[in-house]
Write an enzyme that holds these catalytic residues in place. Structure first.
Site, PDB file in Angstrom:
ATOM      1  N   HIS A 192      -3.285  -5.118   1.346  1.00 17.05           N
ATOM      2  CA  HIS A 192      -2.025  -5.830   2.669  1.00 17.05           C
ATOM      3  C   HIS A 192      -3.084  -7.169   2.891  1.00 17.05           C
ATOM      4  CE1 HIS A 192      -2.208  -1.501   4.422  1.00 17.05           C
ATOM      5  NE2 HIS A 192      -2.993  -1.366   3.809  1.00 17.05           N
ATOM      6  N   GLU A 226      -1.103  -8.823   5.265  1.00 15.67           N
ATOM      7  CA  GLU A 226      -1.163  -8.791   6.250  1.00 15.67           C
ATOM      8  C   GLU A 226      -2.061  -8.959   7.100  1.00 15.67           C
ATOM      9  OE1 GLU A 226      -0.493  -4.405   6.029  1.00 15.67           O
ATOM     10  OE2 GLU A 226       0.215  -6.030   4.992  1.00 15.67           O
ATOM     11  N   CYS A 275       0.557  -0.717   0.188  1.00 13.45           N
ATOM     12  CA  CYS A 275       0.538  -0.331  -0.052  1.00 13.45           C
ATOM     13  C   CYS A 275       1.121   1.681   0.324  1.00 13.45           C
ATOM     14  CB  CYS A 275      -0.769  -0.064   1.430  1.00 13.45           C
ATOM     15  SG  CYS A 275      -2.122   0.988   0.652  1.00 13.45           S
TER      16      CYS A 275
END
Length: 197
Positions: free
Chosen positions: A176, A178, A82
């Site tokens: 993202h 994660e 991002c």
């Protein structure tokens, strides 16, 4: 170096903790990096999401911008998500005043291309080099890549827009991974770090 690389997460702003967890689950040692001497110790670096203008200014303030550029130019593996993707771009289409980039990937990015915070969404994304089906991409005020240079490989698209790229030792995603509990993109990056070190 052992088979367990030491990978830093740039900890100036953004979702640092989630990246540390994802890297650890992908069999890397992970630690936050805020200062040039900490950057010098790691085998690779993740630049997390956050607010790209703020991260750029903090990197300059903390004396990290030039050391980051030097390590990336020297071939240190780096992965940006991002805002991290924006920081790895050679050019931003609509930069804020004073916004700088680290560079490392020959691409032009558009900030907040997928819309504002309230237009965030999740989507299944097929990522080249990641086996086992699509990854769940979380897009939060995400950029997209407008164009890439000859050496930059497009490894994922969503809705006709480039959302993941790789150039040599640099990897970037607009989304993202994660935040999903699916750590396959981080595992890909850990393998990239192992291949270099």
């Amino acid at each position: 170096m052992s088979d367990t690389p030491l990978i830093g997460v740039l900890a100036l702003q953004g979702d640092v903790r989630e990246h540390l967890i994802a890297l650890a689950s992908a069999d890397a040692l992970a630690r936050p990096v805020r200062r040039p001497e900490e950057l010098a110790e790691v085998d690779g670096l993740v630049i997390p999401g956050g607010e790209s203008t703020t991260m750029s200014k903090l990197a300059v303030l903390f004396g990290m911008m030039e050391p980051l550029r030097e390590r990336v130019r020297a071939g240190m593996p780096v992965y940006g998500t991002c805002a991290g993707m924006i920081l790895l771009a050679e050019k931003i289409l609509d930069p804020r005043s004073g916004q700088e980039t680290v560079g490392g990937i020959d691409m032009i990015v558009r900030r907040n291309a997928f819309g504002r915070q309230n237009e965030s969404f999740e989507a299944a994304v097929e990522v080249g080099g990641v086996e086992g089906g699509p990854v769940d991409g979380v897009f939060i005020r995400a950029p997209w890549v407008e164009s890439v240079g000859a050496e930059t490989e497009v490894i994922a698209e969503h809705d006709g827009h480039i959302v993941a790229v790789r150039q040599k030792n640099a990897l970037a995603t607009s989304f993202h991974p994660e935040l999903t509990g699916d750590h396959r993109v981080h595992a890909l990056f850990v393998d990239m770090v192992r291949a270099v070190n």
